[in-house]
Write a protein that holds these residues in place. Structure first.
Motif, PDB file in Angstrom:
ATOM      1  N   UNK A 133       0.853  -1.201   0.000  1.00  0.00           N
ATOM      2  CA  UNK A 133       0.000   0.000   0.000  1.00  0.00           C
ATOM      3  C   UNK A 133       0.888   1.250   0.000  1.00  0.00           C
ATOM      4  N   UNK A 134       1.976   1.206   0.747  1.00  0.00           N
ATOM      5  CA  UNK A 134       2.905   2.352   0.756  1.00  0.00           C
ATOM      6  C   UNK A 134       3.470   2.585  -0.644  1.00  0.00           C
ATOM      7  N   UNK A 135       3.705   1.499  -1.355  1.00  0.00           N
ATOM      8  CA  UNK A 135       4.232   1.606  -2.722  1.00  0.00           C
ATOM      9  C   UNK A 135       3.191   2.274  -3.631  1.00  0.00           C
ATOM     10  N   UNK A 136       1.925   1.866  -3.475  1.00  0.00           N
ATOM     11  CA  UNK A 136       0.846   2.473  -4.267  1.00  0.00           C
ATOM     12  C   UNK A 136       0.766   3.975  -4.000  1.00  0.00           C
ATOM     13  N   UNK A 137       1.100   4.364  -2.778  1.00  0.00           N
ATOM     14  CA  UNK A 137       1.008   5.776  -2.392  1.00  0.00           C
ATOM     15  C   UNK A 137       2.341   6.514  -2.556  1.00  0.00           C
ATOM     16  N   UNK A 138       3.318   5.811  -3.129  1.00  0.00           N
ATOM     17  CA  UNK A 138       4.662   6.390  -3.326  1.00  0.00           C
ATOM     18  C   UNK A 138       5.304   6.876  -2.036  1.00  0.00           C
ATOM     19  N   UNK A 139       5.176   6.069  -1.007  1.00  0.00           N
ATOM     20  CA  UNK A 139       5.722   6.493   0.292  1.00  0.00           C
ATOM     21  C   UNK A 139       7.100   5.914   0.569  1.00  0.00           C
ATOM     22  N   UNK A 140       7.550   4.990  -0.280  1.00  0.00           N
ATOM     23  CA  UNK A 140       8.875   4.392  -0.065  1.00  0.00           C
ATOM     24  C   UNK A 140       8.807   3.112   0.757  1.00  0.00           C
ATOM     25  N   UNK A 141       9.985   2.485   0.942  1.00  0.00           N
ATOM     26  CA  UNK A 141      10.080   1.198   1.630  1.00  0.00           C
ATOM     27  C   UNK A 141      10.989   1.329   2.846  1.00  0.00           C
ATOM     28  N   UNK A 142      10.714   0.672   3.984  1.00  0.00           N
ATOM     29  CA  UNK A 142       9.511  -0.101   4.293  1.00  0.00           C
ATOM     30  C   UNK A 142       8.323   0.806   4.591  1.00  0.00           C
TER      31      UNK A 142
END
Ligand code: KG4
Ligand code: ZN
Length: 332
Positions: free
Chosen positions: A167-176
């Motif tokens: 979900x963070x990836x979908x929101x472009x928030x980065x990893x982790x």
């Protein structure tokens, strides 16, 4: 002393315990920054970095604790589950050292170690219900003793941490993604979006998070003006509700009023608050290791390792690491 080693994924963890079981020190090297540009862990990079880091980390641990390598009388290491390349680094290193020092080798399961981490800080009575929530696993256990972990249910698709990361990836928030979603969720409306609670009412103690991730994806497509804080808050609460309700269901079913929550996602602030609240309402004790011991680390391997050392439960040099979880579901 006992030396404990954890290299199942992208963290290198080492720890020392004294002969009487007291925890001396642990060191952790995290590769998060190395994998972050790829949006997830790259197994080949992880194992190569493990190989590079492990010998130095052990040397540093010995140096900082003024320990001579000959004082090590047993070596505990994670055999699985995890990334096979990463596991091979720790297991091969431990085998070689155990052979050279002529000391016993102790085989540790990563999931059992996560659920044992709580004993670094607290004495919890057996039996307890253990919820393991990390990037690789989401599973419920009935833990009767250090030798008896019964698997009650697990995720049928994504792990809870994986859902946070996707979900963070979908929101472009980065990893982790977990910590970032959690931070934004604090400023959002938790009831803004009614995301699904997969398998919530299902009597089985399994989980499923891939549908929830798809629901978030669909919501973002249909609502291009979405408020990121509201998405994070509503998603976080959906995950928390499923994890908590299922775990309470297990606690009631087996009449065990003690729950231990472990793994990377167990450091989620909202999950902790809601779990403690529900625990209090239902007269169930809920325990969390401190954030330092929720994530992969060597100390949790040492807790179980010391127990196995004292009960002379040793591995053989022929034993091989394993990538997939060893547990069969317990029939209840
Ligand atoms: O246990 P862990 O360090 O590694 C394994 O997967 O074994 O767990 C890492 C996972 C990641 O998916 C990360 O996003 C999640 O734990 N995580 C969190 C939080 N901190 C880490 N998820 C939700 N909230 C957090 N505060
Ligand atoms: Zn882990």
């Amino acid at each position: 002393m006992l030396l404990a080693i954890e290299t199942s994924c992208d963290e290198t963890g080492v720890a020392l315990f004294s002969e009487d079981g007291s925890f001396i020190k642990h060191l952790l090297y995290s590769q998060v920054a190395l994998h972050s540009p790829f949006g997830g862990i790259v197994p080949e990079i992880a194992s190569r970095k493990q190989l590079e880091v492990l010998p130095h980390l052990i040397n540093q641990l010995l140096k900082e604790t003024h320990t001579d390598i000959k004082q090590i009388k047993a070596i505990a290491v994670t055999f699985g589950p995890g990334l096979i390349g990463s596991l091979l680094v720790g297991v091969s290193f431990a085998k070689a050292l155990s052979w050279a020092l002529k000391v016993p080798l102790i085989k540790i399961d990563h999931l059992e170690a996560h659920l044992s981490a709580i004993f670094l800080e607290k004495e919890v009575k057996f039996p307890f219900i253990g919820l393991l929530v990390s990037g690789g696993h989401t599973a419920l256990f009935l833990v009767e003793s250090f030798e008896d972990f019964k698997l009650l249910g697990h995720t049928r698709d994504d792990a809870a941490g994986e859902a946070f990361d996707k979900v963070a990836k979908l929101l472009n928030l980065g990893y982790p993604g977990g910590p970032k979603i959690s931070e934004l969720a604090e400023k959002g409306n938790r009831k803004a979006i009614n995301f699904p609670r997969p398998l919530l009412e299902d009597p089985v103690l399994d989980f499923s998070f891939s549908g929830l991730k798809t629901a978030v994806l669909n919501y973002l497509k249909i609502n291009p003006d979405f408020k990121v804080e509201d998405v994070c808050a509503s998603f976080e609460d959906a995950v928390c509700e499923v994890l908590i309700k299922k775990t309470l269901k297990a606690s009631k079913k087996f009449k065990i009023p003690r729950i231990v929550v472990a793994g990377g996602v167990a450091s989620n602030k909202r999950l902790r608050e809601l779990f403690l609240e529900e625990g209090q309402k239902n007269s169930i004790e809920v325990y969390f290791p401190s954030a330092e011991f929720c994530t992969d680390n060597g100390a949790m391997v040492g807790v179980l390792g010391w127990y196995k050392w004292k009960s002379k439960n040793f591995a053989s040099l022929e034993d091989e690491p394993y990538a997939r979880a060893k547990f069969k579901k317990y029939k209840y």
